[in-house]
Design an enzyme around this catalytic site. Structure first.
Site, PDB file in Angstrom:
ATOM      1  N   GLU A 166      10.778   5.339 -38.418  1.00  0.00           N
ATOM      2  CA  GLU A 166      11.147   3.917 -38.420  1.00  0.00           C
ATOM      3  C   GLU A 166      10.301   3.132 -37.422  1.00  0.00           C
ATOM      4  O   GLU A 166       9.848   2.005 -37.714  1.00  0.00           O
ATOM      5  CB  GLU A 166      12.636   3.775 -38.093  1.00  0.00           C
ATOM      6  CG  GLU A 166      13.578   4.297 -39.181  1.00  0.00           C
ATOM      7  CD  GLU A 166      13.683   5.818 -39.225  1.00  0.00           C
ATOM      8  OE1 GLU A 166      14.174   6.338 -40.239  1.00  0.00           O
ATOM      9  OE2 GLU A 166      13.261   6.496 -38.256  1.00  0.00           O
ATOM     10  N   GLU A 189       7.783  11.534 -30.540  1.00  0.00           N
ATOM     11  CA  GLU A 189       6.696  10.590 -30.268  1.00  0.00           C
ATOM     12  C   GLU A 189       6.752   9.364 -31.182  1.00  0.00           C
ATOM     13  O   GLU A 189       5.743   8.850 -31.638  1.00  0.00           O
ATOM     14  CB  GLU A 189       5.331  11.280 -30.374  1.00  0.00           C
ATOM     15  CG  GLU A 189       5.088  12.240 -29.212  1.00  0.00           C
ATOM     16  CD  GLU A 189       3.642  12.633 -29.072  1.00  0.00           C
ATOM     17  OE1 GLU A 189       2.766  11.756 -29.194  1.00  0.00           O
ATOM     18  OE2 GLU A 189       3.400  13.825 -28.826  1.00  0.00           O
ATOM     19  N   ALA A 237      17.290   5.719 -23.319  1.00  0.00           N
ATOM     20  CA  ALA A 237      15.984   5.100 -23.584  1.00  0.00           C
ATOM     21  C   ALA A 237      15.150   6.049 -24.427  1.00  0.00           C
ATOM     22  O   ALA A 237      14.394   6.863 -23.913  1.00  0.00           O
ATOM     23  CB  ALA A 237      15.265   4.784 -22.268  1.00  0.00           C
ATOM     24  N   PHE A 243       5.613  15.785 -19.916  1.00  0.00           N
ATOM     25  CA  PHE A 243       5.551  14.324 -20.029  1.00  0.00           C
ATOM     26  C   PHE A 243       6.970  13.798 -20.130  1.00  0.00           C
ATOM     27  O   PHE A 243       7.676  14.092 -21.106  1.00  0.00           O
ATOM     28  CB  PHE A 243       4.730  13.997 -21.283  1.00  0.00           C
ATOM     29  CG  PHE A 243       4.629  12.543 -21.662  1.00  0.00           C
ATOM     30  CD1 PHE A 243       3.618  11.745 -21.157  1.00  0.00           C
ATOM     31  CD2 PHE A 243       5.502  11.989 -22.589  1.00  0.00           C
ATOM     32  CE1 PHE A 243       3.483  10.419 -21.562  1.00  0.00           C
ATOM     33  CE2 PHE A 243       5.380  10.667 -22.996  1.00  0.00           C
ATOM     34  CZ  PHE A 243       4.362   9.886 -22.475  1.00  0.00           C
ATOM     35  N   GLU A 273      14.807   9.112 -22.074  1.00  0.00           N
ATOM     36  CA  GLU A 273      16.021   9.223 -21.275  1.00  0.00           C
ATOM     37  C   GLU A 273      17.232   9.155 -22.203  1.00  0.00           C
ATOM     38  O   GLU A 273      17.108   8.731 -23.361  1.00  0.00           O
ATOM     39  CB  GLU A 273      16.090   8.087 -20.240  1.00  0.00           C
ATOM     40  CG  GLU A 273      14.953   8.117 -19.234  1.00  0.00           C
ATOM     41  CD  GLU A 273      15.088   7.022 -18.167  1.00  0.00           C
ATOM     42  OE1 GLU A 273      16.099   6.286 -18.192  1.00  0.00           O
ATOM     43  OE2 GLU A 273      14.189   6.925 -17.319  1.00  0.00           O
TER      44      GLU A 273
END
Length: 380
Positions: free
Chosen positions: A365, A361, A127, A120, A124
């Protein structure tokens, strides 16, 4: 929450399997940083590589509570196996089954349920928590897409026969310009980067994926154009339950270790478990683990009932992840010097493994943001 008899029986079956087949090699996989691939065949035979898809695609579907129990019990003895199976089911199989065409399901799911992994690709270099900042780009050219970009921290990247990845499919700003695709290992331009040298979960594979002028057949677009971000957010809602279950299993493994040691270790003439200082730590650990278990199974039950569970899965992941870290640290404290070394007791390995559950995942926070937004939405 009280589990049904079938859930208890399922746990007993997975526990027995995990102790016999997975536990004996857990320390070796960690020490050698060896991928847990030796277990994939038996995991597939147990049905654990197809828990979220129907039998017609080779799956052995179970409800979300059973799925959580499976990840929990695998992680209880080997975090590397737990995360590999959690990512494969929640992040690999689920999006193809949920958003894919019938042709895509028939092409990819039987291989995946039969013992091959699907990865999956969302994160990035620029990102991470801000997944909407995706820079990977895919351009439509005739009957195919051309993708360029990089994904990082991808579980099973080196060993997966296929991966799902997001890319921007237009120059429009925002998340509605993001779409998702099914990619195959071996396609020209699909390159696997370096394997990460990780603190924990060292028997699980984590690597970069690089896409350079990667040609993707148009039929490998996953779902509708511009809905990739939406798909992945739905996917992550369920994935958080599995990571919470993983943290729960690791916490239980750490507690098992601490309790066993405390009842065996004699100091000043009696087992250290008879001292109040140790008893209070054990009591706190057991209470927090049980509370985490209620949150995990509660989120799973809501998902099975078709209810909205985003807040519940975020709470489960947040709490179970932090409980896992605290429990592992307390286990090391109870073991003392022995807890700082590899060998007979897995406390230090669990401590290294479980930290990922507060990060992967969605960090703790981000979970707090999700929870707060849901709370505010409910009164707005």
């Amino acid at each position: 929450m009280l589990l049904e008899k079938r859930h208890q029986e399922f746990r007993e079956k997975i526990r027995a399997y995990a102790l016999e087949k997975i536990a004996p090699s857990a320390a070796e996989l960690d020490e050698k940083q060896e991928f847990m691939g030796r277990h994939l065949k038996s995991l597939a035979e147990m049905g654990l590589m197809g828990m979220v898809v129907p039998e017609e695609y080779g799956g052995k579907p179970v409800d979300t509570i059973c799925y959580s129990i499976a990840v929990e019990e695998l992680s209880r003895v080997c975090g590397s196996t737990g995360i590999t199976i959690a990512a494969h089911n929640s992040l690999g199989l689920f999006p193809i089954y949920k958003f894919g065409t019938e042709e895509q399901r028939k092409k990819y799911l039987p291989r995946a349920t039969g013992g091959e992994l699907i990865a999956f690709g969302l994160t990035e270099p620029e990102a991470g928590s801000d997944a909407g900042a995706t820079k990977t780009k895919a351009e439509l050219k005739g009957d195919h897409w051309v993708m360029n970009g990089t994904k990082c921290f991808i579980t099973s990247a080196s060993h997966a026969f296929a991966s799902i990845a997001t890319a921007r499919t237009s120059d429009e700003p925002g998340v509605k310009a993001i779409s998702s695709f099914i990619l195959e290992k071996g396609w020209p331009g699909y390159d696997i980067g370096k394997k990460e040298n990780k603190m924990g979960l060292r028997g699980s594979d984590t690597a970069f994926l690089h896409f350079t002028d990667l040609i993707i057949p148009k039929e490998n677009q996953l779902g509708k154009l511009g809905e990739g971000f939406k798909q992945f957010m739905i996917t992550l809602d369920g994935g958080r339950i599995s990571i919470a279950a993983m943290a729960l299993g690791l916490a239980q493994g750490a507690f098992d270790c601490a309790l066993k040691y405390a009842t065996e270790r004699v100091q000043f003439g009696k087992p250290i478990a008879e001292y109040q200082a140790i008893q209070w730590q054990l009591a706190d650990m057991a209470t927090e683990i049980q509370a985490a278990r209620y949150l995990v199974y509660g989120a799973a039950a809501k998902k099975d009932a078709g209810m909205i569970f985003s807040q519940d899965s975020a709470m489960a992941k947040l709490y179970a992840g932090e409980v896992g870290t605290r429990t592992a640290a307390k286990a090391i404290q109870i073991l003392g010097g022995v807890g700082c070394f590899t060998g007979k007791y897995p406390a230090e390995r669990i401590w290294r493994d479980v930290k990922l559950c507060e990060i992967g995942e969605g960090t703790s926070e981000i979970q707090r943001l999700v929870i707060a937004r849901e709370l505010i939405k409910a009164v707005s």
